[in-house]
Design an enzyme around this catalytic site. Structure first.
Site, PDB file in Angstrom:
ATOM      1  CG  ASN A 158      -5.505   1.089  12.121  1.00 51.18           C
ATOM      2  OD1 ASN A 158      -4.638   1.410  12.364  1.00 51.18           O
ATOM      3  ND2 ASN A 158      -6.088   0.573  13.266  1.00 51.18           N
ATOM      4  CB  THR A 159      -8.648   5.847  13.357  1.00 48.10           C
ATOM      5  OG1 THR A 159      -7.320   5.904  12.940  1.00 48.10           O
ATOM      6  CG2 THR A 159      -8.697   6.531  14.592  1.00 48.10           C
ATOM      7  CE  LYS A 207      -2.991   3.073   2.719  1.00 48.99           C
ATOM      8  NZ  LYS A 207      -3.572   3.366   3.962  1.00 48.99           N
ATOM      9  CB  ALA A 222      -8.310   7.709   5.306  1.00 49.52           C
ATOM     10  N   GLY A 223     -10.977   8.082   7.333  1.00 48.16           N
ATOM     11  CA  GLY A 223     -11.875   9.128   7.357  1.00 48.16           C
ATOM     12  C   GLY A 223     -13.060   8.405   8.069  1.00 48.16           C
ATOM     13  N   GLY A 230      -7.892   9.575  10.119  1.00 43.44           N
ATOM     14  CA  GLY A 230      -8.225   9.461  11.694  1.00 43.44           C
ATOM     15  C   GLY A 230      -9.353  10.450  11.940  1.00 43.44           C
TER      16      GLY A 230
END
Length: 263
Positions: free
Chosen positions: A214-215, A105, A192-193, A166
């Protein structure tokens, strides 16, 4: 484009039944990482090579002990890189550590404040990595023109952000994502987001091939429960996309028609 609920996600010629990809950072320990990954049903897990031990430090716990490569596709990423040179070096290291596995990635950031992708350096790194035989899944902004160009240059998947890394803001520009999806020649995965399950469902309802997060999982009050919720959201969003939503209308449309009523 896949048209059945049973169609697999195809990335670089390999099939996956799960369309939820998860990260391995920010968990309290490796055991929580393992449990959350299992609850998510993820088959591809991304690893920040510059922050996570997958064999570089023999004296420290190794992520591969809890997420073994014979069970998961390990997707090394270049998180924390701000130049093409840094990113390329990191990918080369990852390939060595993972016995020549070419899937990576690519993530080249523009600045610390926004963590937005640096498009110029991303394009430069893409050209080098593709030339060296890497299979590049690339993190980028939600610009359809840039997404199209990255696919042309040989990326095996394009991964536009929903919102800043995040942030948990969800998809800020759904019509941009929709345009990217409509023009795709490779899998499109939101990256993301995402903040909660409804964000993941929206991404899938737009027709995305998958979501990486992830977050949203690791930062939840109960990461394992959130991982389970995200799995269900991905599945529900995919089913809704394939089923086809009703058109939006300005005024009411009775579920039970008035005509033909029994007097």
């Amino acid at each position: 484009m896949s048209t059945s609920i049973n169609d697999p996600l195809l990335i670089a010629g390999k099939s996956y039944s799960s369309r939820l990809l998860t990260g391995t950072g920010k968990f309290k320990d490796l055991e929580e990482t393992r449990l959350a990954t299992e609850a998510a049903g993820a088959q591809i897990v991304t690893v920040a090579i510059r922050r996570t031990n997958i064999g570089q430090d023999r004296g420290q716990p190794n992520l591969l002990d809890v997420l073994p490569p014979d069970r998961y596709t390990i997707l090394p990423n270049t998180a924390g890189c701000f130049s093409a040179d840094e990113a390329v070096r990191t990918c080369r290291l990852a390939r060595e550590l993972l016995d020549g596995a070419p899937l990576v990635k690519l993530e080249v950031l523009a600045d610390v404040k926004t963590l937005f992708p640096g498009v110029v350096e991303t394009l430069k790194a893409t050209d080098i990595l593709v030339r060296e035989g890497f299979q590049v899944m690339v993190y980028t902004n939600d610009d359809p023109i840039v997404a199209r160009e990255l696919a042309k240059r040989g990326c095996v998947a394009v991964m536009p952000l929903a919102a800043p890394i995040g942030s948990g803001l969800g998809i800020r520009n759904p019509y941009n994502i929709l345009t990217i999806v409509e023009e795709r020649t490779v899998p499109i995965l939101v990256d993301a987001g995402v903040g909660t399950a409804s964000d993941a469902a929206v991404a899938m309802e737009l027709g995305c091939d998958g979501v990486l997060m992830n977050t949203a999982i690791a930062g939840a009050r109960d990461p394992i429960l959130m991982a389970s919720a995200m799995k269900k959201a991905i599945e529900a969003g995919r089913e809704a996309f394939l089923a086809g939503r009703i058109p939006r209308k300005r005024f009411a449309n009775a579920s039970s028609p008035m005509s033909g009523m029994i007097e």
